[in-house]
Design a protein around this motif. Sequence first.
Motif, PDB file in Angstrom:
ATOM      1  N   ILE A 128       0.782  -1.189   0.012  1.00  0.00           N
ATOM      2  CA  ILE A 128       0.004  -0.043  -0.046  1.00  0.00           C
ATOM      3  C   ILE A 128       0.821   1.332  -0.131  1.00  0.00           C
ATOM      4  O   ILE A 128       0.504   2.257  -0.488  1.00  0.00           O
ATOM      5  N   SER A 155      -1.918   5.311   4.518  1.00  0.00           N
ATOM      6  CA  SER A 155      -3.093   4.711   4.027  1.00  0.00           C
ATOM      7  C   SER A 155      -2.983   3.339   4.667  1.00  0.00           C
ATOM      8  O   SER A 155      -4.231   2.838   5.186  1.00  0.00           O
ATOM      9  N   LEU A 159      -4.398   4.222   8.084  1.00  0.00           N
ATOM     10  CA  LEU A 159      -6.207   4.265   7.691  1.00  0.00           C
ATOM     11  C   LEU A 159      -7.099   3.079   7.787  1.00  0.00           C
ATOM     12  O   LEU A 159      -8.299   2.826   8.074  1.00  0.00           O
ATOM     13  N   LEU A 160      -6.365   2.233   7.025  1.00  0.00           N
ATOM     14  CA  LEU A 160      -6.975   0.838   6.783  1.00  0.00           C
ATOM     15  C   LEU A 160      -7.123   0.122   8.174  1.00  0.00           C
ATOM     16  O   LEU A 160      -8.276  -0.462   8.448  1.00  0.00           O
ATOM     17  N   THR A 189       0.342   3.842  -3.122  1.00  0.00           N
ATOM     18  CA  THR A 189      -0.266   5.333  -2.630  1.00  0.00           C
ATOM     19  C   THR A 189       1.148   6.294  -2.514  1.00  0.00           C
ATOM     20  O   THR A 189       0.614   7.519  -2.584  1.00  0.00           O
TER      21      THR A 189
END
Length: 472
Positions: free
Chosen positions: A426, A435, A438-439, A430
């Motif tokens: 990820i 990210s 946030l996941l 990104t």
Amino acid sequence: MASPAASASQDKPTLGEVVDQIGLGPAQMRSGILGGGVWMADGAELLLIGSVADVLSREWELSRFLKGFVVTIVYTGLMVGNISSGPAGARLGRREVIVCSYAGIFLFSILSSTAGGIGVLLLWRFIVGWSIGFGQPAWLAINAEITPSKYRVVTGGLGQALFTVGELYAALLLQMDDPSLKHLDWRRIIQLGALPSLTLLCFCWPFLHQSPTFLQLKGRHAEAVEVLESMKQDNGALDVSVDFRLAPPPPPEGFLQVMGRQAKVIMSNRLWVPTIAVTYSCFIINLSYYGSLYAFPQVLSSLIDSGAAQQLFIGALWEFPGILVGCVLGMMYPRLTSAKFYLVLLATVLLLFIIGGNNRDKHWAFDICLYCGYYGIKMTPLIGFVIIYQVANEIYPAEARTLGCGLCLAGGRLAAMLGPLVFEGITALTGTWLSFFLLMAAGAVLNLWISDFVPETAHLVLDDSDGESKEN
């Protein structure tokens, strides 16, 4: 019509009730240190291998995938070890599984430090992970079976505290070798990280008792009474009778028969939904903790100019308050209430870390968000480990406890296994580590709803004579 001997046996307390009468004391403390030390080995090994991943990547010119896979392979071994621990613990004994676990961790850690290539290193690290995972469900089963119902969450928290002790030991090794974490002697560090397992093996073999529940399930009543007598003497409960209700002798079974019978219990109408729910809860705990454990050495070294190793040590210290909070919540509130509190707190600190890390150059207040989020992420999953891992033990009867708990832990290990690969993937996709955090926050919010499918297990006396539990 029941025989007089059978009737007399039914008048006796169950094994779980005898354990409650013996109470909490030095017997549980000794077993907690000797058996729960598998968590200390876990903490030391996992922080070290995650911290040296960058050095390995540069020395052997590894791709991002292989760099993450060096850590993922350990978690893969942990998952396999968790699953295999159930039938092995039911057939060989909880104590024997823990002894094998320590021996494997030490031997294959030393071998992995001598690896000359990535293929050999991956093999040895897989077996190290398997060895760690092999011992953990066995210890959780012993802990549940020798501890009074009121204090199970406290002794369960002791294991998490030992994980943090192992992590602190690893952080000190890193600090002494290279505070910047950029030029580590990874072979020497891995060798030193294996020493706690050797020490625990030497003391565990002569001093760790077998689980009395395992002994009575095997029809070894006299040996179970002998263990209870030792616990009674250690705890000063001299007026307690350790003669408990006899369980019917088990039929002779092979390894596959034992595993099949345990699986049938776990997949019964009463347990399959809670098993899935607890497994997902273990998944989120492990993703948030072990995913962060892999990410933090890299993220902190980019956010903090110097002292990244020092922050790893300070972060590990924040795990102790998490364990304490978990124990207090487990003693004072229902398991589900405690679990929901931890999940709300986890989502909050993850968002604080994201906000602070993304904006720290804009205002000093974002530095506060960054450090509050970081220390909160180090602390909060420990609350979940104390509560959720205790539930993973309490929802299963004795005959399926190690396998059921092992399956739940294996679901968590799947998250730990995927964590490094997801982080690397990820981040590459990104261009930022934000990210990934946030996941994890989204997963914690979903877990709030899923936790409603788990039965309340606080204050249950484990009645291992008939495989059920009852409220105290």
